[in-house]
Design a protein around this motif. Structure first.
Motif, mmCIF file in Angstrom:
data_model
loop_
_atom_site.group_PDB
_atom_site.id
_atom_site.type_symbol
_atom_site.label_atom_id
_atom_site.label_comp_id
_atom_site.label_asym_id
_atom_site.label_seq_id
_atom_site.Cartn_x
_atom_site.Cartn_y
_atom_site.Cartn_z
ATOM 1 N N LEU A 133 -16.228 1.627 8.862
ATOM 2 C CA LEU A 133 -15.485 1.933 9.849
ATOM 3 C C LEU A 133 -13.546 1.532 10.345
ATOM 4 O O LEU A 133 -13.097 1.694 10.764
ATOM 5 C CB LEU A 133 -16.074 3.402 11.250
ATOM 6 N N ASP A 134 -14.719 -0.247 10.352
ATOM 7 C CA ASP A 134 -13.200 -1.140 11.147
ATOM 8 C C ASP A 134 -12.739 -1.260 9.623
ATOM 9 O O ASP A 134 -11.261 -1.525 9.984
ATOM 10 C CB ASP A 134 -14.297 -2.764 11.490
ATOM 11 N N ARG A 135 -13.011 -1.329 9.077
ATOM 12 C CA ARG A 135 -12.801 -1.303 7.369
ATOM 13 C C ARG A 135 -11.282 -0.765 7.050
ATOM 14 O O ARG A 135 -10.449 -0.755 7.156
ATOM 15 C CB ARG A 135 -13.528 -2.339 6.823
ATOM 16 N N GLU A 136 -12.059 0.379 7.534
ATOM 17 C CA GLU A 136 -10.894 1.893 6.837
ATOM 18 C C GLU A 136 -9.686 1.829 8.159
ATOM 19 O O GLU A 136 -8.900 2.268 7.248
ATOM 20 C CB GLU A 136 -11.976 2.777 7.272
ATOM 21 N N ARG A 137 -10.260 1.587 9.015
ATOM 22 C CA ARG A 137 -9.095 1.530 10.105
ATOM 23 C C ARG A 137 -8.122 0.451 9.854
ATOM 24 O O ARG A 137 -6.675 0.522 9.810
ATOM 25 C CB ARG A 137 -9.868 0.860 11.368
ATOM 26 N N ARG A 138 -8.122 -0.712 8.778
ATOM 27 C CA ARG A 138 -8.033 -2.178 8.981
ATOM 28 C C ARG A 138 -6.542 -1.315 7.361
ATOM 29 O O ARG A 138 -5.807 -1.694 7.283
ATOM 30 C CB ARG A 138 -8.209 -3.302 8.497
ATOM 31 N N GLU A 139 -6.886 -0.224 6.781
ATOM 32 C CA GLU A 139 -6.944 -0.463 5.798
ATOM 33 C C GLU A 139 -5.610 0.751 5.975
ATOM 34 O O GLU A 139 -4.649 1.129 4.759
ATOM 35 C CB GLU A 139 -7.894 0.415 4.520
ATOM 36 N N LEU A 140 -6.070 1.725 6.988
ATOM 37 C CA LEU A 140 -5.173 3.135 7.511
ATOM 38 C C LEU A 140 -3.948 1.968 7.429
ATOM 39 O O LEU A 140 -2.647 2.721 7.649
ATOM 40 C CB LEU A 140 -6.236 3.381 8.616
ATOM 41 N N VAL A 141 -4.149 1.460 8.810
ATOM 42 C CA VAL A 141 -2.894 0.486 8.779
ATOM 43 C C VAL A 141 -1.818 -0.407 7.956
ATOM 44 O O VAL A 141 -0.702 -0.276 8.020
ATOM 45 C CB VAL A 141 -2.935 -0.688 10.132
ATOM 46 N N ASP A 142 -2.816 -1.030 7.067
ATOM 47 C CA ASP A 142 -2.075 -1.975 5.815
ATOM 48 C C ASP A 142 -1.542 -1.167 4.590
ATOM 49 O O ASP A 142 -0.231 -1.210 4.079
ATOM 50 C CB ASP A 142 -2.831 -3.012 5.613
ATOM 51 N N ASP A 143 -1.782 0.439 3.946
ATOM 52 C CA ASP A 143 -1.412 0.870 3.299
ATOM 53 C C ASP A 143 -2.379 2.195 3.749
ATOM 54 O O ASP A 143 -2.673 2.616 3.089
ATOM 55 C CB ASP A 143 -2.129 0.568 1.541
#
Length: 237
Positions: free
Chosen positions: A88-98
């Protein structure tokens, strides 16, 4: 529209975590303690007449088993929870970055399930506008935020249910004559297992007879095997 809005279905997916831990704990408590009692009783004719050794062994098995179940359940479920948190943390970063790439990724998931491209894009945009991480957790990662792994809950459920299950055959030692202890503990434990299988299946919405037979059969197998080993060791010693 009214008919659709009034339709309600009752699902049991939110029970899976604690139900699995509770059924596993109770089943293990009954089988392991009953097998231990039967094994000790079968190993020595003196033990069958003097139940003190059987009570000590059964009580030790109850305490050790409950602690082992709690620790094992906590460790295993914690590992699952850590993995879910990392994803989930990685998915949150991806939502912000791309965010655009994540939108296309979510739409592609719906297209792969049979939704046309235009509708998939619209649905993905609407779901991400409302709850982006929830949509990606559910449809991309197969994680339901409201039903995530709970290590402490699983540990307590396993330990408590193990103690309840183990107490049932242990209490039999105090209420039945020593001469029929093995048969009484075995029969009583099979009855408890059948009830456990039926309750577990009913609570989980599964077929009652199948759950009952499955739990009872393997419990009987474990107790018979333990009694045979205890008799062999007792005869050799």
């Amino acid at each position: 529209m009214r008919a659709l809005s009034s339709h309600r279905e009752r699902h049991v997916a939110d029970r899976i975590g604690w139900l699995r831990a509770a059924v596993l704990g109770a089943n293990d408590g009954i089988v392991s303690t009953a097998s231990l009692i039967i094994g000790v009783a079968a190993a020595s004719t003196e033990a069958a007449g003097d139940t003190s050794a059987i009570v000590i062994a059964g009580t030790a098995g109850l305490v050790a088993g409950a602690m082992s179940m709690a620790a094992g359940e906590y460790v295993s479920v914690s590992a699952q929870a850590d993995t879910e948190t990392a994803e989930l943390d990685r998915e949150r970063r991806e939502l912000v970055d791309d965010p655009h790439g994540e939108l296309a990724e979510l739409a592609a998931i719906y297209v792969a399930r049979g939704v046309d491209a235009a509708t998939a894009a619209t649905v993905a945009a609407q779901l991400m506008a409302k709850d982006a991480i929830g949509a990606h957790a559910r449809d991309e990662l197969d994680i339901t935020l409201g039903a995530r792994a709970r290590p402490v809950q699983a540990a307590f459920a396993s330990a408590a249910s193990f103690m309840v299950g183990a107490a049932l055959p242990l209490l039999s030692v105090f209420v039945v004559p020593p001469g029929v202890l093995i048969w009484a503990v075995g029969a009583g434990s099979l009855l408890f297992l059948a009830m456990l299988g039926a309750v577990g299946a009913k609570t989980g919405g599964a077929t009652v007879w199948r759950g009952t037979v499955r739990v009872t059969f393997w419990g009987a197998f474990a107790m018979i095997a333990t009694a045979a080993i205890g008799a062999l060791i007792g005869g050799a010693v």
